[in-house]
Design an enzyme around this catalytic site. Structure first.
Site, PDB file in Angstrom:
ATOM      1  N   PHE A  11      77.657  -4.144  30.208  1.00 12.17           N
ATOM      2  CA  PHE A  11      78.043  -4.996  31.342  1.00 12.17           C
ATOM      3  C   PHE A  11      77.123  -6.230  31.439  1.00 12.17           C
ATOM      4  O   PHE A  11      77.571  -7.369  31.261  1.00 12.17           O
ATOM      5  CB  PHE A  11      78.006  -4.123  32.609  1.00 12.17           C
ATOM      6  CG  PHE A  11      77.922  -4.853  33.905  1.00 12.17           C
ATOM      7  CD1 PHE A  11      78.813  -5.865  34.209  1.00 12.17           C
ATOM      8  CD2 PHE A  11      76.948  -4.503  34.850  1.00 12.17           C
ATOM      9  CE1 PHE A  11      78.731  -6.531  35.427  1.00 12.17           C
ATOM     10  CE2 PHE A  11      76.864  -5.159  36.055  1.00 12.17           C
ATOM     11  CZ  PHE A  11      77.749  -6.184  36.349  1.00 12.17           C
ATOM     12  N   TYR A 145      65.535   8.365  33.334  1.00 18.07           N
ATOM     13  CA  TYR A 145      65.737   6.920  33.436  1.00 18.07           C
ATOM     14  C   TYR A 145      64.503   6.246  34.047  1.00 18.07           C
ATOM     15  O   TYR A 145      63.956   5.312  33.478  1.00 18.07           O
ATOM     16  CB  TYR A 145      66.970   6.648  34.291  1.00 18.07           C
ATOM     17  CG  TYR A 145      67.356   5.188  34.412  1.00 18.07           C
ATOM     18  CD1 TYR A 145      67.833   4.481  33.313  1.00 18.07           C
ATOM     19  CD2 TYR A 145      67.274   4.521  35.635  1.00 18.07           C
ATOM     20  CE1 TYR A 145      68.211   3.140  33.429  1.00 18.07           C
ATOM     21  CE2 TYR A 145      67.658   3.191  35.763  1.00 18.07           C
ATOM     22  CZ  TYR A 145      68.124   2.511  34.658  1.00 18.07           C
ATOM     23  OH  TYR A 145      68.506   1.188  34.781  1.00 18.07           O
ATOM     24  N   THR A 175      73.458  -4.269  40.401  1.00 17.30           N
ATOM     25  CA  THR A 175      74.274  -5.434  40.066  1.00 17.30           C
ATOM     26  C   THR A 175      75.692  -4.975  39.737  1.00 17.30           C
ATOM     27  O   THR A 175      75.886  -3.900  39.175  1.00 17.30           O
ATOM     28  CB  THR A 175      73.634  -6.177  38.886  1.00 17.30           C
ATOM     29  OG1 THR A 175      72.336  -6.627  39.305  1.00 17.30           O
ATOM     30  CG2 THR A 175      74.449  -7.383  38.461  1.00 17.30           C
TER      31      THR A 175
HETATM   32  P1  NAD Z   1      75.624  -0.663  30.424  1.00 19.89           P
HETATM   33  O1  NAD Z   1      75.653   0.803  30.258  1.00 19.89           O
HETATM   34  O2  NAD Z   1      76.907  -1.355  30.774  1.00 19.89           O
HETATM   35  O3  NAD Z   1      75.034  -1.388  29.155  1.00 19.89           O
HETATM   36  C1  NAD Z   1      74.029  -0.839  28.366  1.00 19.89           C
HETATM   37  C2  NAD Z   1      74.363  -1.124  26.906  1.00 19.89           C
HETATM   38  O4  NAD Z   1      73.309  -0.625  26.081  1.00 19.89           O
HETATM   39  C3  NAD Z   1      75.655  -0.425  26.446  1.00 19.89           C
HETATM   40  O5  NAD Z   1      76.491  -1.336  25.780  1.00 19.89           O
HETATM   41  C4  NAD Z   1      75.155   0.669  25.505  1.00 19.89           C
HETATM   42  O6  NAD Z   1      76.101   1.024  24.533  1.00 19.89           O
HETATM   43  C5  NAD Z   1      73.894   0.025  24.949  1.00 19.89           C
HETATM   44  N1  NAD Z   1      72.938   0.988  24.423  1.00 19.89           N
HETATM   45  C6  NAD Z   1      72.368   2.038  25.060  1.00 19.89           C
HETATM   46  N2  NAD Z   1      71.525   2.696  24.244  1.00 19.89           N
HETATM   47  C7  NAD Z   1      71.540   2.030  23.050  1.00 19.89           C
HETATM   48  C8  NAD Z   1      70.870   2.202  21.815  1.00 19.89           C
HETATM   49  N3  NAD Z   1      70.005   3.204  21.609  1.00 19.89           N
HETATM   50  N4  NAD Z   1      71.102   1.332  20.804  1.00 19.89           N
HETATM   51  C9  NAD Z   1      71.967   0.300  20.993  1.00 19.89           C
HETATM   52  N5  NAD Z   1      72.651   0.083  22.148  1.00 19.89           N
HETATM   53  C10 NAD Z   1      72.436   0.946  23.162  1.00 19.89           C
HETATM   54  O7  NAD Z   1      74.529  -0.960  31.556  1.00 19.89           O
HETATM   55  P2  NAD Z   1      74.165  -2.351  32.263  1.00 19.89           P
HETATM   56  O8  NAD Z   1      74.437  -2.213  33.709  1.00 19.89           O
HETATM   57  O9  NAD Z   1      74.738  -3.490  31.514  1.00 19.89           O
HETATM   58  O10 NAD Z   1      72.586  -2.347  32.087  1.00 19.89           O
HETATM   59  C11 NAD Z   1      71.950  -3.162  31.113  1.00 19.89           C
HETATM   60  C12 NAD Z   1      70.455  -3.068  31.262  1.00 19.89           C
HETATM   61  O11 NAD Z   1      70.054  -3.508  32.561  1.00 19.89           O
HETATM   62  C13 NAD Z   1      69.924  -1.638  31.113  1.00 19.89           C
HETATM   63  O12 NAD Z   1      68.695  -1.674  30.417  1.00 19.89           O
HETATM   64  C14 NAD Z   1      69.710  -1.192  32.536  1.00 19.89           C
HETATM   65  O13 NAD Z   1      68.713  -0.202  32.634  1.00 19.89           O
HETATM   66  C15 NAD Z   1      69.313  -2.494  33.215  1.00 19.89           C
HETATM   67  N6  NAD Z   1      69.628  -2.454  34.655  1.00 19.89           N
HETATM   68  C16 NAD Z   1      70.905  -2.637  35.091  1.00 19.89           C
HETATM   69  C17 NAD Z   1      71.169  -2.553  36.453  1.00 19.89           C
HETATM   70  C18 NAD Z   1      72.557  -2.783  37.010  1.00 19.89           C
HETATM   71  O14 NAD Z   1      72.723  -2.696  38.240  1.00 19.89           O
HETATM   72  N7  NAD Z   1      73.558  -3.091  36.231  1.00 19.89           N
HETATM   73  C19 NAD Z   1      70.146  -2.277  37.360  1.00 19.89           C
HETATM   74  C20 NAD Z   1      68.866  -2.063  36.859  1.00 19.89           C
HETATM   75  C21 NAD Z   1      68.607  -2.180  35.506  1.00 19.89           C
END
Ligand code: NAD
Ligand code: UDP
Length: 313
Positions: A11, A145, A175
């Site tokens: 995302f 996590y 987000t």
């Molecule tokens: P998401 O699950 O949509 O995206 C995470 C992506 O990482 C996915 O496409 C997944 O396939 C990839 N991924 C996971 N492990 C992997 C690996 N070992 N090798 C390669 N790819 C891998 O989540 P998001 O909401 O887009 O979050 C993205 C980042 O932002 C994350 O690190 C998350 O912890 C951080 N984050 C997001 C939020 C939020 O509200 N969206 C809040 C806090 C932190």
């Protein structure tokens, strides 16, 4: 610039990829699709400035050519996702972060870590400034996590202090927006899809716990500014507008025009009771603050999910 973004099919990672490309930079996106979607990058097919590599970044990896930045966004992020993949989540926070740092170090590139408000745990200080050390259950159901991200922050600071790697750490607060997976289990995607499908909205517990929701374009702008800043200490990026889950449910029902009922389910273990970013640092150092109110962001997100639901999800 030429940057590598891990988690590019996710995302946030896909929107961040678009942001770098829009400014004329080259992006190498890496993802293993554990929680990502190929559709999130489909619009980039044939774009000569973008290259996709399918890879688990918890295994050592490299990228050909010069690099100016390594942005580590790979990690399951939704609670049901990271609870389904606890060891993968710990590994990508620990080994994945170290691999990204090694790549950045070997190329003289900047390293950027996507951290989270979850490092504050179930906070006893409200709102949460960067100086708050947090209140985290190290063995609880969210620990894979929370502790992975805390370890990732510590690893990033160690590379910064020991090797002089130029590092950034963003602490992202909840987000939402287009390209979330419709059934990823997070509250905004859950409520919208449930409302559009005429299913009951699943409110966990009494629904009076709070979160502060940031629209994805605001988040990406904050991240982009932090990347270009010279601040290596962790920085909160989020929208301080604070809502209970009952307020969110009511707004989603109003904006979708849905007649869905509310269905209370048990409160998950260790679910933080309140969360709201203190963004004093982002305002003063990055000259950034969010501009999309929850109502407007939800309208845009609902529009996206209407199409997803119409296509069958
Ligand atoms: P998401 O699950 O949509 O995206 C995470 C992506 O990482 C996915 O496409 C997944 O396939 C990839 N991924 C996971 N492990 C992997 C690996 N070992 N090798 C390669 N790819 C891998 O989540 P998001 O909401 O887009 O979050 C993205 C980042 O932002 C994350 O690190 C998350 O912890 C951080 N984050 C997001 C939020 C939020 O509200 N969206 C809040 C806090 C932190
Ligand atoms: N939540 C809810 N119904 C759902 C999904 C989540 O009431 O269908 C609640 C959850 O208990 C938490 C809040 O919404 O209090 C935010 O949950 P989410 O998983 O989106 O993010 P996080 O807990 O990681 O902040």
């Amino acid at each position: 610039m030429r940057v590598a973004i891990t988690g590019a099919a996710g995302f946030v990672g896909s929107h961040l990829t678009d942001r770098f490309l829009a400014d004329g930079h080259q992006v190498i996106g890496l993802d293993n699709f554990i929680t990502g979607q190929a559709e999130n990058l489909a619009h980039l097919a044939g774009n000569p400035k973008f290259r996709f590599v399918q890879r688990d970044v918890s295994d050592p990896f490299t990228v050909d050519g010069a690099l100016d930045g390594v942005l580590h966004f790979a990690s399951p992020a939704s609670p049901p996702d990271y609870q389904k993949f606890p060891l993968e989540t710990l590994k990508v926070g620990a080994q994945g972060t170290a691999n990204g740092l090694e790549l950045a170090r070997s190329r003289g590139a900047k390293f950027f870590l996507a951290s989270t408000s979850e490092v504050y745990g179930d906070p006893t200080v409200h709102p949460q400034p960067e100086t708050y050390w947090g209140y985290v259950n190290s063995v609880g159901e969210r620990s894979m996590y929370d502790e992975a991200k805390r370890f990732a922050e510590a690893t990033t600071m160690a590379y910064h202090r020991s090797y002089g790697v130029d590092t950034r750490i963003v602490r992202i607060f909840n987000t939402y927006g287009p390209r979330m997976r419709p059934r990823d289990g997070r509250v905004v995607s859950n409520f919208i899809v449930q409302a559009l499908m005429g299913e009951p909205l699943t409110v966990y517990g009494h629904g009076r716990q709070t979160r502060s929701f940031c629209y994805v374009s605001d988040l990406v702008e904050g991240i982009y500014r932090l990347f270009h800043s010279d601040r290596s200490d962790p920085t909160n990026v989020g929208n301080p507008g604070e809502f209970t889950m009952l307020e969110l449910a009511a707004l989603v029902l109003e904006l979708t025009g849905s007649k869905s009922a509310l269905e209370h389910r048990p409160m998950p273990a260790d679910d933080p009771k309140q969360r709201k970013p203190d963004i004093t640092v982002a305002k003063s150092v990055l000259h950034w603050e969010p501009s999309v109110p929850l109502r407007d962001g939800l309208v845009r997100t609902i529009e996206y999910f209407r199409k997803v639901v119409a296509g069958g999800c």
